[in-house]
Every structure is written in C-alpha cells, then in structure tokens.
Scaffold this motif. Structure first.
Motif, PDB file in Angstrom:
ATOM      1  N   ILE A  97       4.973   6.097   1.988  1.00 35.07           N
ATOM      2  CA  ILE A  97       4.339   7.403   1.807  1.00 35.07           C
ATOM      3  C   ILE A  97       5.294   8.246   0.980  1.00 35.07           C
ATOM      4  O   ILE A  97       6.460   8.410   1.330  1.00 35.07           O
ATOM      5  N   ILE A  98       4.783   8.751  -0.140  1.00 33.86           N
ATOM      6  CA  ILE A  98       5.551   9.655  -0.994  1.00 33.86           C
ATOM      7  C   ILE A  98       5.010  11.064  -0.775  1.00 33.86           C
ATOM      8  O   ILE A  98       3.808  11.301  -0.863  1.00 33.86           O
ATOM      9  N   LEU A  99       5.907  12.000  -0.505  1.00 32.57           N
ATOM     10  CA  LEU A  99       5.521  13.387  -0.235  1.00 32.57           C
ATOM     11  C   LEU A  99       5.522  14.203  -1.516  1.00 32.57           C
ATOM     12  O   LEU A  99       6.535  14.273  -2.210  1.00 32.57           O
ATOM     13  N   SER A 100       4.399  14.823  -1.828  1.00 30.07           N
ATOM     14  CA  SER A 100       4.346  15.726  -2.974  1.00 30.07           C
ATOM     15  C   SER A 100       5.131  16.993  -2.638  1.00 30.07           C
ATOM     16  O   SER A 100       5.525  17.207  -1.486  1.00 30.07           O
ATOM     17  N   VAL A 154       6.477   3.375   8.778  1.00 28.19           N
ATOM     18  CA  VAL A 154       6.227   3.533   7.351  1.00 28.19           C
ATOM     19  C   VAL A 154       7.392   4.270   6.707  1.00 28.19           C
ATOM     20  O   VAL A 154       7.854   5.289   7.232  1.00 28.19           O
ATOM     21  N   GLU A 155       7.865   3.770   5.570  1.00 29.66           N
ATOM     22  CA  GLU A 155       8.922   4.471   4.833  1.00 29.66           C
ATOM     23  C   GLU A 155       8.332   5.728   4.219  1.00 29.66           C
ATOM     24  O   GLU A 155       7.271   5.693   3.596  1.00 29.66           O
ATOM     25  N   VAL A 156       9.014   6.859   4.389  1.00 27.75           N
ATOM     26  CA  VAL A 156       8.557   8.151   3.864  1.00 27.75           C
ATOM     27  C   VAL A 156       9.643   8.698   2.958  1.00 27.75           C
ATOM     28  O   VAL A 156      10.804   8.804   3.350  1.00 27.75           O
ATOM     29  N   LYS A 157       9.256   9.051   1.724  1.00 30.05           N
ATOM     30  CA  LYS A 157      10.203   9.596   0.737  1.00 30.05           C
ATOM     31  C   LYS A 157       9.614  10.824   0.071  1.00 30.05           C
ATOM     32  O   LYS A 157       8.405  10.939  -0.068  1.00 30.05           O
ATOM     33  N   ALA A 158      10.489  11.694  -0.398  1.00 26.25           N
ATOM     34  CA  ALA A 158      10.063  12.841  -1.190  1.00 26.25           C
ATOM     35  C   ALA A 158       9.855  12.400  -2.639  1.00 26.25           C
ATOM     36  O   ALA A 158      10.585  11.544  -3.136  1.00 26.25           O
ATOM     37  N   LEU A 159       8.873  12.975  -3.276  1.00 31.18           N
ATOM     38  CA  LEU A 159       8.573  12.676  -4.680  1.00 31.18           C
ATOM     39  C   LEU A 159       9.690  13.216  -5.553  1.00 31.18           C
ATOM     40  O   LEU A 159      10.101  14.371  -5.432  1.00 31.18           O
ATOM     41  N   GLN A 160      10.204  12.372  -6.425  1.00 31.40           N
ATOM     42  CA  GLN A 160      11.193  12.812  -7.408  1.00 31.40           C
ATOM     43  C   GLN A 160      10.456  13.517  -8.533  1.00 31.40           C
ATOM     44  O   GLN A 160       9.261  13.355  -8.690  1.00 31.40           O
ATOM     45  N   ASN A 161      11.151  14.290  -9.331  1.00 28.05           N
ATOM     46  CA  ASN A 161      10.506  15.008 -10.435  1.00 28.05           C
ATOM     47  C   ASN A 161       9.736  14.048 -11.334  1.00 28.05           C
ATOM     48  O   ASN A 161      10.264  13.034 -11.765  1.00 28.05           O
ATOM     49  N   LYS A 213       8.702  15.673   8.812  1.00 22.22           N
ATOM     50  CA  LYS A 213       9.002  15.269  10.189  1.00 22.22           C
ATOM     51  C   LYS A 213       7.727  14.853  10.932  1.00 22.22           C
ATOM     52  O   LYS A 213       7.714  13.840  11.630  1.00 22.22           O
ATOM     53  N   GLN A 214       6.645  15.622  10.785  1.00 22.62           N
ATOM     54  CA  GLN A 214       5.395  15.306  11.465  1.00 22.62           C
ATOM     55  C   GLN A 214       4.797  13.994  10.956  1.00 22.62           C
ATOM     56  O   GLN A 214       4.267  13.202  11.736  1.00 22.62           O
ATOM     57  N   ILE A 215       4.905  13.748   9.652  1.00 28.35           N
ATOM     58  CA  ILE A 215       4.379  12.512   9.075  1.00 28.35           C
ATOM     59  C   ILE A 215       5.192  11.317   9.568  1.00 28.35           C
ATOM     60  O   ILE A 215       4.632  10.287   9.931  1.00 28.35           O
ATOM     61  N   LYS A 270       0.842  -1.202   0.000  1.00 24.70           N
ATOM     62  CA  LYS A 270       0.000   0.000   0.000  1.00 24.70           C
ATOM     63  C   LYS A 270       0.871   1.244   0.000  1.00 24.70           C
ATOM     64  O   LYS A 270       1.794   1.371   0.808  1.00 24.70           O
ATOM     65  N   GLY A 271       0.568   2.152  -0.931  1.00 25.94           N
ATOM     66  CA  GLY A 271       1.304   3.404  -1.032  1.00 25.94           C
ATOM     67  C   GLY A 271       0.374   4.591  -0.947  1.00 25.94           C
ATOM     68  O   GLY A 271      -0.779   4.515  -1.374  1.00 25.94           O
ATOM     69  N   ILE A 272       0.870   5.680  -0.402  1.00 23.88           N
ATOM     70  CA  ILE A 272       0.087   6.907  -0.268  1.00 23.88           C
ATOM     71  C   ILE A 272       0.880   8.073  -0.832  1.00 23.88           C
ATOM     72  O   ILE A 272       2.069   8.233  -0.525  1.00 23.88           O
ATOM     73  N   LEU A 273       0.228   8.881  -1.649  1.00 24.25           N
ATOM     74  CA  LEU A 273       0.794  10.154  -2.095  1.00 24.25           C
ATOM     75  C   LEU A 273       0.271  11.212  -1.141  1.00 24.25           C
ATOM     76  O   LEU A 273      -0.937  11.456  -1.076  1.00 24.25           O
ATOM     77  N   ALA A 274       1.167  11.817  -0.373  1.00 27.51           N
ATOM     78  CA  ALA A 274       0.779  12.853   0.580  1.00 27.51           C
ATOM     79  C   ALA A 274       0.644  14.181  -0.150  1.00 27.51           C
ATOM     80  O   ALA A 274       1.570  14.628  -0.820  1.00 27.51           O
ATOM     81  N   THR A 275      -0.532  14.772  -0.031  1.00 28.91           N
ATOM     82  CA  THR A 275      -0.790  16.066  -0.660  1.00 28.91           C
ATOM     83  C   THR A 275      -1.144  17.069   0.427  1.00 28.91           C
ATOM     84  O   THR A 275      -1.632  16.699   1.484  1.00 28.91           O
ATOM     85  N   GLU A 276      -0.882  18.322   0.162  1.00 33.10           N
ATOM     86  CA  GLU A 276      -1.225  19.354   1.142  1.00 33.10           C
ATOM     87  C   GLU A 276      -2.694  19.695   0.989  1.00 33.10           C
ATOM     88  O   GLU A 276      -3.155  20.040  -0.095  1.00 33.10           O
TER      89      GLU A 276
END
Length: 92
Positions: free
Chosen positions: A64-67, A84-91, A75-77, A3-9
């Motif tokens: 969780i991928i951060l938009s 859960v592994e948290v990564k920043a979205l690549q271009n 940090k809060q996530i 299961k993956g989640i795209l985190a959006t603001e």
C-alpha cells in the motif's frame, strides 16, 4: 502478479465550490501518482482505494502506497492491514 494499492483520501461529498475544485486537483494528482507507480513497480497490479476502505478491514494486497493526503492515516492503515507493507509515496 503482486497487488498494489494507492491509498487516497476520500472525503464526504461537499458541494461547496472550493471543495469541488480541491477534489478535482486531488484527482489529477492521484492519476499522475498512479501512472508513476505503474512505471516504477511494473510487477504490481495497481488500483486506488480510499482511506476509509483501507481502515475498515484487511485488504488483499502486497503493498500500500500512501498518497500525500493519506499519510495522516498511516497508523490506522497499518493497524487494519498488519501483513501488508505500507509506504509513503515519494515525489512523483
């Protein structure tokens, strides 16, 4: 399947015209990013979630991928979802 989640603001509703235009542009960006993630990680079942939902409690996800708009909340996530592994979205 993982299961993956795209985190959006997610911002509070603001009816000023500039906020409406900004929300529309971000929505298009998020849809494109989600489509790219589905191609890059086909073994994950992807969905979107707002930052406010991800910092309130632990979520059932493997990644969780951060938009671009959610990176400020990394940090809060991570604190709310320590397993859960948290990564920043690549271009995309």
């Amino acid at each position: 399947m993982k299961k993956g989640i795209l985190a959006t603001e997610s911002n509070p509703v603001d009816y000023q015209s500039s906020s409406i235009v900004n929300a529309m542009l971000n929505s298009k960006y998020d849809k494109k990013a989600l489509a790219s993630l589905k191609k890059a990680y086909p073994d994950y079942d992807w969905r979107e979630a707002g930052v406010q939902d991800l910092v309130k409690s632990t979520v059932d996800a493997d990644l969780i991928i951060l938009s671009r708009n959610a990176i400020a909340y990394e940090k809060q996530i991570k604190t709310a979802n320590p397993d859960v592994e948290v990564k920043a979205l690549q271009n995309t």
